[in-house]
Scaffold this motif. Structure first.
Motif, mmCIF file in Angstrom:
data_model
loop_
_atom_site.group_PDB
_atom_site.id
_atom_site.type_symbol
_atom_site.label_atom_id
_atom_site.label_comp_id
_atom_site.label_asym_id
_atom_site.label_seq_id
_atom_site.Cartn_x
_atom_site.Cartn_y
_atom_site.Cartn_z
ATOM 1 N N LEU A 148 11.798 -3.354 -2.838
ATOM 2 C CA LEU A 148 11.336 -3.434 -1.526
ATOM 3 C C LEU A 148 11.302 -1.952 -1.137
ATOM 4 C CD1 LEU A 148 11.125 -5.062 1.414
ATOM 5 C CD2 LEU A 148 13.157 -4.302 1.637
ATOM 6 N N TYR A 149 12.274 -1.125 -1.436
ATOM 7 C CA TYR A 149 12.113 0.470 -0.915
ATOM 8 C C TYR A 149 11.150 1.044 -1.601
ATOM 9 C CZ TYR A 149 13.661 5.068 -0.276
ATOM 10 O OH TYR A 149 13.806 6.414 0.218
ATOM 11 N N PHE A 150 10.881 0.735 -3.004
ATOM 12 C CA PHE A 150 9.793 1.275 -3.737
ATOM 13 C C PHE A 150 8.310 1.078 -3.177
ATOM 14 C CE2 PHE A 150 12.969 2.154 -7.319
ATOM 15 C CZ PHE A 150 13.119 3.364 -7.180
ATOM 16 N N LEU A 151 8.129 -0.419 -3.129
ATOM 17 C CA LEU A 151 6.889 -0.658 -2.334
ATOM 18 C C LEU A 151 6.652 -0.146 -1.229
ATOM 19 C CD1 LEU A 151 7.202 -4.468 -3.345
ATOM 20 C CD2 LEU A 151 5.331 -2.951 -4.293
ATOM 21 N N ILE A 152 7.659 -0.011 -0.172
ATOM 22 C CA ILE A 152 7.576 0.547 1.240
ATOM 23 C C ILE A 152 6.893 1.950 1.006
ATOM 24 C CG2 ILE A 152 8.676 1.377 3.146
ATOM 25 C CD1 ILE A 152 10.325 -0.858 3.043
ATOM 26 N N LEU A 153 7.439 2.688 0.020
ATOM 27 C CA LEU A 153 7.129 4.142 -0.178
ATOM 28 C C LEU A 153 5.633 4.116 -0.321
ATOM 29 C CD1 LEU A 153 10.117 5.647 -2.324
ATOM 30 C CD2 LEU A 153 9.726 5.554 -0.047
ATOM 31 N N PHE A 154 5.030 3.233 -1.176
ATOM 32 C CA PHE A 154 3.491 3.245 -1.728
ATOM 33 C C PHE A 154 2.856 2.559 -0.791
ATOM 34 C CE2 PHE A 154 5.735 5.005 -5.581
ATOM 35 C CZ PHE A 154 4.605 5.906 -6.021
ATOM 36 N N ILE B 49 7.618 -3.003 7.300
ATOM 37 C CA ILE B 49 6.945 -1.747 7.736
ATOM 38 C C ILE B 49 6.425 -2.015 9.138
ATOM 39 C CG2 ILE B 49 4.529 -0.712 7.367
ATOM 40 C CD1 ILE B 49 4.958 -0.851 4.668
ATOM 41 N N ASN B 50 6.093 -3.008 9.377
ATOM 42 C CA ASN B 50 5.696 -3.581 10.903
ATOM 43 C C ASN B 50 7.030 -3.235 11.850
ATOM 44 O OD1 ASN B 50 3.018 -4.559 10.333
ATOM 45 N ND2 ASN B 50 3.626 -6.432 10.342
ATOM 46 N N LEU C 232 9.410 2.503 -11.931
ATOM 47 C CA LEU C 232 8.036 2.564 -12.588
ATOM 48 C C LEU C 232 7.143 1.524 -12.484
ATOM 49 C CD1 LEU C 232 9.869 4.115 -15.891
ATOM 50 C CD2 LEU C 232 8.605 5.338 -13.955
ATOM 51 N N ASP C 233 7.801 0.120 -12.332
ATOM 52 C CA ASP C 233 6.932 -0.884 -12.319
ATOM 53 C C ASP C 233 6.261 -0.807 -11.105
ATOM 54 O OD1 ASP C 233 5.940 -3.661 -13.403
ATOM 55 O OD2 ASP C 233 7.336 -4.440 -11.850
ATOM 56 N N VAL C 234 6.987 -0.489 -10.082
ATOM 57 C CA VAL C 234 6.182 -0.567 -8.733
ATOM 58 C C VAL C 234 5.163 0.549 -8.657
ATOM 59 C CG1 VAL C 234 6.611 -0.189 -6.073
ATOM 60 C CG2 VAL C 234 7.928 -1.623 -7.705
ATOM 61 N N GLY C 235 5.425 1.671 -8.816
ATOM 62 C CA GLY C 235 4.515 2.912 -8.420
ATOM 63 C C GLY C 235 4.345 3.900 -9.720
ATOM 64 N N GLY C 236 4.554 3.516 -10.844
ATOM 65 C CA GLY C 236 4.470 4.649 -11.999
ATOM 66 C C GLY C 236 3.036 4.834 -12.210
ATOM 67 N N GLU D 70 12.216 -13.603 -7.908
ATOM 68 C CA GLU D 70 10.402 -13.419 -8.233
ATOM 69 C C GLU D 70 9.928 -12.291 -7.393
ATOM 70 O OE1 GLU D 70 7.265 -13.221 -9.032
ATOM 71 O OE2 GLU D 70 8.043 -15.123 -9.914
ATOM 72 N N LYS D 71 9.589 -11.275 -8.258
ATOM 73 C CA LYS D 71 9.323 -9.960 -7.568
ATOM 74 C C LYS D 71 7.862 -9.991 -6.522
ATOM 75 C CE LYS D 71 6.584 -8.322 -11.621
ATOM 76 N NZ LYS D 71 6.835 -7.362 -12.797
ATOM 77 N N ARG D 72 7.062 -10.902 -6.711
ATOM 78 C CA ARG D 72 6.068 -10.910 -6.047
ATOM 79 C C ARG D 72 6.390 -11.314 -4.399
ATOM 80 N NH1 ARG D 72 2.112 -14.982 -9.300
ATOM 81 N NH2 ARG D 72 4.154 -15.759 -9.551
ATOM 82 N N SER D 73 7.602 -11.831 -4.419
ATOM 83 C CA SER D 73 7.884 -12.418 -3.144
ATOM 84 C C SER D 73 8.386 -11.243 -2.175
ATOM 85 C CB SER D 73 9.223 -13.305 -2.994
ATOM 86 O OG SER D 73 10.282 -12.569 -3.726
ATOM 87 N N ALA D 74 8.404 -9.927 -2.874
ATOM 88 C CA ALA D 74 8.640 -8.728 -2.070
ATOM 89 C C ALA D 74 7.505 -8.441 -0.859
ATOM 90 C CB ALA D 74 9.239 -7.526 -3.029
ATOM 91 N N LEU D 75 6.409 -8.807 -1.364
ATOM 92 C CA LEU D 75 5.202 -8.339 -0.707
ATOM 93 C C LEU D 75 5.095 -8.717 0.907
ATOM 94 C CD1 LEU D 75 2.424 -8.801 -3.514
ATOM 95 C CD2 LEU D 75 3.653 -6.782 -2.798
ATOM 96 N N PRO D 76 5.275 -9.912 1.275
ATOM 97 C CA PRO D 76 5.367 -10.133 2.685
ATOM 98 C C PRO D 76 6.589 -9.537 3.325
ATOM 99 C CG PRO D 76 6.057 -12.063 1.248
ATOM 100 C CD PRO D 76 5.499 -11.139 0.393
ATOM 101 N N LEU D 77 7.864 -9.379 2.723
ATOM 102 C CA LEU D 77 8.984 -8.736 3.239
ATOM 103 C C LEU D 77 8.672 -7.378 3.631
ATOM 104 C CD1 LEU D 77 11.855 -9.852 1.070
ATOM 105 C CD2 LEU D 77 11.766 -10.061 3.861
ATOM 106 N N VAL D 78 7.955 -6.517 2.576
ATOM 107 C CA VAL D 78 7.559 -5.133 2.686
ATOM 108 C C VAL D 78 6.573 -4.871 4.144
ATOM 109 C CG1 VAL D 78 6.005 -3.501 1.646
ATOM 110 C CG2 VAL D 78 7.608 -4.788 0.060
ATOM 111 N N GLN D 79 5.707 -5.887 4.090
ATOM 112 C CA GLN D 79 4.772 -5.801 5.281
ATOM 113 C C GLN D 79 5.406 -5.940 6.560
ATOM 114 O OE1 GLN D 79 1.459 -4.587 5.350
ATOM 115 N NE2 GLN D 79 2.055 -4.431 7.395
#
Length: 313
Positions: free
Chosen positions: A201-207, A131-132, A250-254, A119-128
């Protein structure tokens, strides 16, 4: 097509020089050398000392469940992040500290491989949370980059792994497979799906919006560099994993890359589109992802993503 690809690579070189970025080989060597130093130094010392090993085991058993407790609630993410910092940072500079950073990075990436793949949406809390940690814990950036390489092989760089290791020794088949990020008994399909979770996860961190700049490995310009390098690595482009990870990127940051990188991004998308539709230079033998069913399916997804981005306002 060759002229356009050469232009992309030249632009990537200019980006590196302007921003002080490293080459793909240097990025790979950094990850590989950090991993070797981690294993041969702090990890070896902690594992060989009974007291340190016991304390590390205790700390690891506290770190891993906290990563699993993350939910999509900013206050809760920050609370758990602070607990992790309070648990690890007092040991800064010691072998135990680096062993804990390794355990933290591994826990984050393992969570990606299970939850984010499903489930790709589960990446969001891991990203934050990541980053912390990257913003707060000294040296976590280099350890996380090394563990990212360990779990995903050359794809975060991206880079074709040479026949010899950073110390000059020749890779055995088993060592090379491990350096590529494969797990034991893992199929190419399982490998690709797992890597897609990690790279999301990596692409989300970049953006991500950050209060202060992260290490250069985790800044937005790396997104453009990633695609430019991918288009220059024919051996990687032949793999069905290539279009799978391109689709993830592309899905993350395109859409966000369009205003950020302007005309260069439009040219990049044009090359990608050619690579997944007609093949580079109009040759079906030069289609991104090769001729496997997985490669063909991933190409269609990349095509749809490029069309979505290009038609957006």
């Amino acid at each position: 097509m060759r002229k356009a690809k050469a232009e992309m690579l030249k632009q990537e070189e200019n980006e590196r020089q302007t921003l002080g970025l490293t080459t793909a080989e240097e990025d790979w060597r950094l990850a590989r050398e950090t991993l070797k130093k981690l294993k041969g130094g702090p990890m070896k010392n902690v594992k060989s000392n009974k007291e340190l090993k016991s304390e590390w085991g205790k700390l690891r058993r506290e770190i891993t469940p906290k990563i699993g407790q993350l939910t999509n609630d900013t206050r809760e993410i920050n609370r758990i992040s602070q607990q992790l910092v309070d648990l690890i940072r007092p040991r800064a500079g010691s072998d135990l500290y680096y062993a804990c950073l390794s355990s933290l990075a591994k826990a984050i990436l393992l969570q990606c491989e299970t939850e984010v793949t499903a489930e790709k949406r589960s990446a969001l809390p891991l990203v934050q949370a990541t980053i912390n940690m990257l913003s707060t814990l000294p040296d976590f950036s280099s350890i996380f980059w090394a563990k990212l390489y360990q779990r995903a092989g050359p794809w975060p760089v991206p880079f074709v792994i040479p026949s010899t290791d950073v110390d000059g020794t020749k890779f055995t088949d088993a060592e090379r497979r491990k350096a590529l990020g494969y797990r034991e008994e893992e199929s190419r399909v399982e490998y690709g799906n797992r890597l897609s979770g990690i790279m999301r996860l990596y692409f989300l961190i970049l953006f991500a919006n950050v209060q202060s700049p992260l290490d250069k490995m985790f800044q937005m310009q790396r997104y453009w560099v990633w695609f430019a390098r991918m288009l220059g690595e024919g051996q990687l482009l032949d793999s069905s994993v290539a279009p799978l990870l391109m689709h993830t990127g592309l899905d993350v940051g395109g859409l966000d890359a369009k205003p950020a990188f302007g005309r260069q991004w439009i040219k990049m998308l044009g090359l990608l589109y050619e690579g997944v539709t007609t093949g580079f230079g109009g040759s079906t033998e030069r289609l991104i992802g090769g001729q496997t069913p997985e490669g063909r399916a991933a190409r269609v997804r990349v095509q749809l993503q490029v069309e979505r981005i290009m038609t957006s306002e």
